[in-house]
Design an enzyme around this catalytic site. Structure first.
Site, PDB file in Angstrom:
ATOM      1  N   THR A  54      -2.691 -15.061  -8.511  1.00 30.40           N
ATOM      2  CA  THR A  54      -4.132 -14.032  -8.435  1.00 30.40           C
ATOM      3  C   THR A  54      -3.823 -13.145  -6.920  1.00 30.40           C
ATOM      4  O   THR A  54      -2.955 -12.648  -5.289  1.00 30.40           O
ATOM      5  CB  THR A  54      -5.376 -14.293  -8.125  1.00 30.40           C
ATOM      6  OG1 THR A  54      -6.481 -12.799  -9.223  1.00 30.40           O
ATOM      7  CG2 THR A  54      -6.369 -15.194  -7.366  1.00 30.40           C
ATOM      8  N   LYS A 110       0.323 -11.527  -5.564  1.00 26.41           N
ATOM      9  CA  LYS A 110       1.369 -11.266  -6.782  1.00 26.41           C
ATOM     10  C   LYS A 110       2.784 -10.997  -6.603  1.00 26.41           C
ATOM     11  O   LYS A 110       3.440 -11.693  -7.278  1.00 26.41           O
ATOM     12  CB  LYS A 110       0.824 -10.538  -8.189  1.00 26.41           C
ATOM     13  CG  LYS A 110      -0.452 -11.480  -8.614  1.00 26.41           C
ATOM     14  CD  LYS A 110      -1.387 -10.941 -10.307  1.00 26.41           C
ATOM     15  CE  LYS A 110      -2.167 -11.734 -11.254  1.00 26.41           C
ATOM     16  NZ  LYS A 110      -2.269 -10.644 -11.881  1.00 26.41           N
ATOM     17  N   ASN A 134       2.563 -14.598 -11.571  1.00 31.02           N
ATOM     18  CA  ASN A 134       1.691 -14.977 -10.998  1.00 31.02           C
ATOM     19  C   ASN A 134       0.722 -16.677 -12.168  1.00 31.02           C
ATOM     20  O   ASN A 134       0.948 -17.056 -11.304  1.00 31.02           O
ATOM     21  CB  ASN A 134       0.052 -14.319 -12.249  1.00 31.02           C
ATOM     22  CG  ASN A 134       0.755 -14.602 -14.053  1.00 31.02           C
ATOM     23  OD1 ASN A 134       2.063 -15.596 -14.223  1.00 31.02           O
ATOM     24  ND2 ASN A 134       0.075 -15.089 -14.864  1.00 31.02           N
ATOM     25  N   ALA A 189      -0.879  -4.652 -14.294  1.00 33.88           N
ATOM     26  CA  ALA A 189      -1.048  -5.547 -15.875  1.00 33.88           C
ATOM     27  C   ALA A 189       0.253  -4.291 -16.781  1.00 33.88           C
ATOM     28  O   ALA A 189       0.609  -4.715 -17.690  1.00 33.88           O
ATOM     29  CB  ALA A 189      -2.110  -5.315 -16.392  1.00 33.88           C
ATOM     30  N   GLY A 200      -8.722  -8.622 -24.626  1.00 36.83           N
ATOM     31  CA  GLY A 200      -8.007  -8.921 -24.495  1.00 36.83           C
ATOM     32  C   GLY A 200      -8.062 -10.942 -23.890  1.00 36.83           C
ATOM     33  O   GLY A 200      -6.936 -11.380 -23.286  1.00 36.83           O
TER      34      GLY A 200
HETATM   35  P1  NAP Z   1      -4.554  -2.970 -11.288  1.00 36.32           P
HETATM   36  O1  NAP Z   1      -3.662  -2.963 -10.096  1.00 36.32           O
HETATM   37  O2  NAP Z   1      -5.431  -2.246  -9.923  1.00 36.32           O
HETATM   38  O3  NAP Z   1      -4.494  -1.817 -11.960  1.00 36.32           O
HETATM   39  C1  NAP Z   1      -5.178  -0.857 -12.642  1.00 36.32           C
HETATM   40  C2  NAP Z   1      -4.758   0.141 -13.053  1.00 36.32           C
HETATM   41  O4  NAP Z   1      -5.274   1.209 -13.942  1.00 36.32           O
HETATM   42  C3  NAP Z   1      -4.202   1.893 -12.017  1.00 36.32           C
HETATM   43  O5  NAP Z   1      -2.992   0.934 -11.369  1.00 36.32           O
HETATM   44  C4  NAP Z   1      -4.620   2.508 -12.220  1.00 36.32           C
HETATM   45  O6  NAP Z   1      -3.757   3.683 -12.447  1.00 36.32           O
HETATM   46  C5  NAP Z   1      -6.060   2.151 -13.540  1.00 36.32           C
HETATM   47  N1  NAP Z   1      -7.677   3.220 -13.363  1.00 36.32           N
HETATM   48  C6  NAP Z   1      -7.775   1.770 -12.670  1.00 36.32           C
HETATM   49  N2  NAP Z   1      -9.046   2.204 -12.045  1.00 36.32           N
HETATM   50  C7  NAP Z   1      -9.532   3.388 -12.688  1.00 36.32           C
HETATM   51  C8  NAP Z   1     -10.331   4.230 -13.301  1.00 36.32           C
HETATM   52  N3  NAP Z   1     -11.211   4.026 -12.833  1.00 36.32           N
HETATM   53  N4  NAP Z   1      -9.999   5.352 -13.980  1.00 36.32           N
HETATM   54  C9  NAP Z   1      -8.556   5.487 -14.695  1.00 36.32           C
HETATM   55  N5  NAP Z   1      -8.125   4.361 -14.556  1.00 36.32           N
HETATM   56  C10 NAP Z   1      -8.382   3.802 -13.912  1.00 36.32           C
HETATM   57  O7  NAP Z   1      -4.605  -3.769 -12.205  1.00 36.32           O
HETATM   58  P2  NAP Z   1      -4.271  -4.826 -13.038  1.00 36.32           P
HETATM   59  O8  NAP Z   1      -3.739  -5.907 -12.218  1.00 36.32           O
HETATM   60  O9  NAP Z   1      -2.745  -4.235 -13.638  1.00 36.32           O
HETATM   61  O10 NAP Z   1      -5.135  -5.245 -14.333  1.00 36.32           O
HETATM   62  C11 NAP Z   1      -5.756  -4.669 -14.914  1.00 36.32           C
HETATM   63  C12 NAP Z   1      -7.088  -4.854 -15.794  1.00 36.32           C
HETATM   64  O11 NAP Z   1      -6.180  -5.514 -17.247  1.00 36.32           O
HETATM   65  C13 NAP Z   1      -7.764  -5.520 -15.552  1.00 36.32           C
HETATM   66  O12 NAP Z   1      -9.065  -5.549 -16.119  1.00 36.32           O
HETATM   67  C14 NAP Z   1      -7.289  -7.137 -15.578  1.00 36.32           C
HETATM   68  O13 NAP Z   1      -8.769  -7.830 -15.630  1.00 36.32           O
HETATM   69  C15 NAP Z   1      -6.640  -6.733 -16.636  1.00 36.32           C
HETATM   70  N6  NAP Z   1      -5.933  -7.889 -17.121  1.00 36.32           N
HETATM   71  C16 NAP Z   1      -5.894  -8.526 -17.946  1.00 36.32           C
HETATM   72  C17 NAP Z   1      -5.123  -9.650 -18.333  1.00 36.32           C
HETATM   73  C18 NAP Z   1      -5.493 -10.470 -20.002  1.00 36.32           C
HETATM   74  O14 NAP Z   1      -5.349 -11.841 -20.014  1.00 36.32           O
HETATM   75  N7  NAP Z   1      -6.645 -10.260 -20.134  1.00 36.32           N
HETATM   76  C19 NAP Z   1      -4.268 -10.425 -17.951  1.00 36.32           C
HETATM   77  C20 NAP Z   1      -3.947  -8.434 -16.489  1.00 36.32           C
HETATM   78  C21 NAP Z   1      -4.199  -8.382 -16.166  1.00 36.32           C
HETATM   79  P3  NAP Z   1      -3.580   5.012 -12.189  1.00 36.32           P
HETATM   80  O15 NAP Z   1      -4.015   5.173 -10.822  1.00 36.32           O
HETATM   81  O16 NAP Z   1      -2.419   4.989 -12.339  1.00 36.32           O
HETATM   82  O17 NAP Z   1      -4.183   5.781 -12.526  1.00 36.32           O
END
Ligand code: NAP
Length: 247
Positions: free
Chosen positions: A61, A65, A86, A132, A230
């Site tokens: 995590t 990653k 992961n 993600a 999710g």
């Molecule tokens: P991450 O790498 O931090 O990416 C999240 C993306 O969301 C950022 O690149 C950003 O894109 C956008 N973002 C962040 N804060 C924001 C805000 N305040 N308003 C609008 N856009 C925002 O995180 P990640 O690892 O991809 O995970 C993202 C989400 O998916 C998390 O909530 C995580 O818990 C969930 N997830 C769930 C699963 C599952 O199995 N269900 C698996 C993986 C992840 P921009 O900067 O381009 O706007």
């Protein structure tokens, strides 16, 4: 004894530890344990692996990653495409990296589309551009669904939130939230979309699983869209890791 575990830093609460500990108890799996390994630097990984001879698999995590890739012997196709790992399988002193979010999302999406009786969409919007979002994009491409990423920054995705008008929403019947917006404790937040343009043919998928129904999903449901959170993906990615470790 077979040991599995999670590397990351810091590791405060862990879904995986709870999931696997409960699984071992429920399924009467006696010779396995799941431990947390909060390593401060990724270059501590080789030492961890050589010290714990019984280690058979790891989940990875934040913040490792991507960084962990340099320490692996092989990468499975999905992990290579997404450039993030992961799950690690440890066998015969060889480390292989996988991205089980890819498997979890594909399985969950297939089930969702089937259950919704709306047929496979042709086009999708991916909200967010993080790790993600890349896994989601890879799966959609594999399934032949054209997708565009929506970002807050002009230089990251193909679209900005201000570009999202009635036509774009109408054309893209699958909308996937990969941002943390709506996630506990910030449950009142939601992606900025023209929700009134969403209709009965739309499918809204939220990668957030806590709460079970985010404002994003609630607003879509109010417009008649089919919705999916999710949680199913989360269980799917964990079960895929278990399958990989036991191949
Ligand atoms: P991450 O790498 O931090 O990416 C999240 C993306 O969301 C950022 O690149 C950003 O894109 C956008 N973002 C962040 N804060 C924001 C805000 N305040 N308003 C609008 N856009 C925002 O995180 P990640 O690892 O991809 O995970 C993202 C989400 O998916 C998390 O909530 C995580 O818990 C969930 N997830 C769930 C699963 C599952 O199995 N269900 C698996 C993986 C992840 P921009 O900067 O381009 O706007």
């Amino acid at each position: 004894m077979k040991i599995f575990g999670l590397i990351g830093y810091p590791l405060s609460h862990s879904f995986s530890k709870k999931y696997f500990t409960q699984k071992f108890a429920k399924e009467n799996i006696k010779d396995c344990s799941y431990e947390l390994f909060p390593i401060e630097e990724i270059d501590q990984l080789p030492e961890l692996i050589s010290n714990i001879r019984e280690l058979r698999g790891l989940n990875v995590t934040i913040p490792y990653k991507e960084k962990v890739i340099d320490f692996l012997d092989e990468l499975e196709e999905g992990a290579k495409a997404v450039a993030a790992v992961n799950t690690i399988r440890i066998a015969d002193q060889k480390l292989t990296g996988y991205n089980t979010d890819v498997f979890g999302f594909e399985k969950s999406l297939r089930g969702f589309v089937e259950k919704s009786r709306r047929g496979f969409p042709e086009k999708a919007l991916i909200l967010g551009t993080g790790g993600a979002a890349k896994a989601v994009h890879y799966v959609l491409e594999k399934l032949g669904i054209k997708s565009l990423m929506v970002s807050r920054s002009i230089d990251k995705g193909q679209l900005n939130y201000t570009d999202l008008d009635a036509l774009i929403i109408k054309e893209n019947q699958l909308i996937i939230n990969t941002t943390p917006l709506g996630m506990s404790p910030d449950i009142q937040s939601f992606p900025s979309l023209p929700y009134r343009e969403i209709g009965r043919d739309h499918l809204l998928f939220d990668l957030v699983y806590n709460p079970g129904k985010t404002v994003f999903l609630e607003k879509g449901e109010d417009q008649g869209a089919a919705i999916q959170n999710g949680l199913d993906m989360l269980y799917g990615q964990a079960e895929k890791a278990w399958e990989i470790w036991n191949q």
